[in-house]
Design a protein around this motif. Sequence first.
Motif, short mmCIF file in Angstrom:
data_model
loop_
_atom_site.label_atom_id
_atom_site.label_comp_id
_atom_site.label_asym_id
_atom_site.label_seq_id
_atom_site.Cartn_x
_atom_site.Cartn_y
_atom_site.Cartn_z
N ARG A 12 11.43 -7.06 1.76
CA ARG A 12 10.61 -7.74 0.75
C ARG A 12 10.10 -9.05 1.32
O ARG A 12 10.61 -9.55 2.34
CB ARG A 12 11.40 -7.97 -0.54
N ARG A 13 9.10 -9.63 0.65
CA ARG A 13 8.48 -10.87 1.11
C ARG A 13 8.61 -11.92 0.01
O ARG A 13 8.28 -11.64 -1.15
CB ARG A 13 7.01 -10.62 1.48
N ILE A 14 9.09 -13.09 0.40
CA ILE A 14 9.41 -14.15 -0.55
C ILE A 14 8.54 -15.37 -0.26
O ILE A 14 8.31 -15.72 0.90
CB ILE A 14 10.90 -14.54 -0.47
N VAL A 15 8.06 -16.01 -1.33
CA VAL A 15 7.35 -17.29 -1.23
C VAL A 15 8.07 -18.27 -2.14
O VAL A 15 8.44 -17.94 -3.27
CB VAL A 15 5.88 -17.14 -1.65
N PHE B 248 12.29 -25.76 -6.81
CA PHE B 248 11.59 -24.69 -6.11
C PHE B 248 12.04 -23.35 -6.66
O PHE B 248 13.22 -23.15 -6.95
CB PHE B 248 11.86 -24.76 -4.60
N GLU B 249 11.09 -22.45 -6.78
CA GLU B 249 11.37 -21.13 -7.34
C GLU B 249 10.98 -20.05 -6.34
O GLU B 249 9.83 -19.99 -5.89
CB GLU B 249 10.59 -20.94 -8.63
N PRO B 250 11.93 -19.19 -5.94
CA PRO B 250 11.57 -18.09 -5.04
C PRO B 250 10.82 -16.99 -5.79
O PRO B 250 11.23 -16.58 -6.88
CB PRO B 250 12.92 -17.59 -4.53
N ARG B 251 9.72 -16.54 -5.23
CA ARG B 251 8.92 -15.47 -5.84
C ARG B 251 8.76 -14.32 -4.84
O ARG B 251 8.44 -14.55 -3.67
CB ARG B 251 7.53 -15.97 -6.18
N GLU B 252 8.99 -13.13 -5.29
CA GLU B 252 8.69 -11.96 -4.46
C GLU B 252 7.19 -11.65 -4.59
O GLU B 252 6.67 -11.58 -5.72
CB GLU B 252 9.52 -10.75 -4.89
N VAL B 253 6.51 -11.50 -3.47
CA VAL B 253 5.07 -11.33 -3.48
C VAL B 253 4.70 -10.02 -2.79
O VAL B 253 5.45 -9.49 -1.98
CB VAL B 253 4.35 -12.51 -2.78
#
Length: 540
Positions: free
Chosen positions: A363-366, A375-380
Amino acid sequence: MKNSFVALLTVTVAAAGVVAGQWWSSRQHSAATATPTSAETAKAGPAARRILYYRNPMGLPDTSPTPKKDPMGMDYIPVYEGEEPESTSGAPQVRISAEKVQKMGVRTEAAALRPLGRVVRASGRVEPDERRVYAVTAKFEGYVERLHVNATGQPVARGQALFEVYSPELVSAQREYAIAAQGVRALAGAGGDAAAGMRQLAESSLLRLRNWDIPPDQVEALARTGEIRRTVTFRSPVSGIVTEKKAVQGMRFMPGETLYQVTDLDAVWVIADVFEQDIGSLKRGARATVRIDAYPERTFSGTVTYVYPTLNAQTRTIPVRLELANPGHLLKPAMFAQVELAAADTRPVLAVPDSAVIDSGTRRIVLVQVGEGRFEPREVKTGARSDTHVQVLEGVREGEQVVVAANFLIDAESNLKAAVGALAAHAGHAAPGPSAVPASGPAATGAAAHAGHAAPPPAAGAPASVGHRAEGIVEDVDAKTGSLSLNHGPVPTLRWPAMTMKFKVANESLLRDLKPGTKVRFEFVEREPGEWVITSVSRM
């Protein structure tokens, strides 16, 4: 009379004493009643907090409204009221002090619409233009009488003699035409069917010679003089290089057999192998730059003329054909080439810098900055790429600030806070508050958990370890995937029981000198939810 007055006064005083005694007694009773109540209230303390749900102890996105265990037998961690995620996406937030943000060198940039003009790089090879390759063949049976060009690679000009052949069929056909031509001349003044038949015979013999590609000047000389030539000379159809020579002096050849191959190298092809994820951005007519290892100081310009409809299943590449001019014949067939293809897309798309995306492989995280020090990690979901930016299809909105520098440090901070939160939840205490916890330093802080007891969360600003320690026995070593299977003992900091599980290693050098059966001490961290990475290991 006097005695009566004294008696009345005595009764009055006694009554007043009784009333005062009752008032004082009631007051003392009220005070005594109120005092224990306050003491009990102070002793009781704050009311017990309400549990909202239970989360997976390994950090996986799984919750339960009631207590339960995961497949490895570990208890789910309670999440109390006030500890729920602040973000609307449900992802936990990482809080870091402004001082630490500055020390980490955190930089952010807004997600914005931009065209993703980029360059597609591929490897290729030089090949001759198939339309400029000529085969020299004979349409009759014969023998090679003499060679004028006798080496492969020899340059030739258009019309240059290559070889001479002798053929009994050719001699017979010439004689037939000479006799027919002589008969036509003899019957020139006569009419009737004889003259017409002779003309048809002469035309048929001439057509046969032409179909055999006999040079026109030789046919004209034969018609004019009637002299039959024993051999026929074959000439080069184009200026180029002899790339194939099968003719040998004195050999016999059959109709259709290729004796020479001449290639015009004034223009060549470069076949580039482009990966399938880049093929959608290439169009016919796109400009390309080609570099050859033999001429590192020079570049060659070409044009995309064709994208082949086939895919190489082993390399996952698609051939793309480029056409290049070849002045001086510097480009040789089979040369290796480095190709840069322009894949400009003028359509603006939502994009972030490529350094903002943390790619774990699955998966890819921003990391999105949602506030000062938060800060909030988001899967993109990502799309096309340029040299510096990545298209974001889902997960981030235009204008949101994403972390483009030090995001791996913040990611480590997030994993640390998840581990500390797990400790606090198992100990029956609240998760650590928003105080900054340093993300550096793998050493433990001395407040280690004993067997069956979790260590309390560190105080605000106190150093904490990002790793967990354990001992175990090596079960399997997989250097190809960079993983290590360990039968380890309990992990107090995570309240894990003894089990056998697979870890990844931060560096392949950690696997050196390890083999099944080796007893080791090791430290590990959680890089992604459910992904445990060994950072150090030593033999016992």
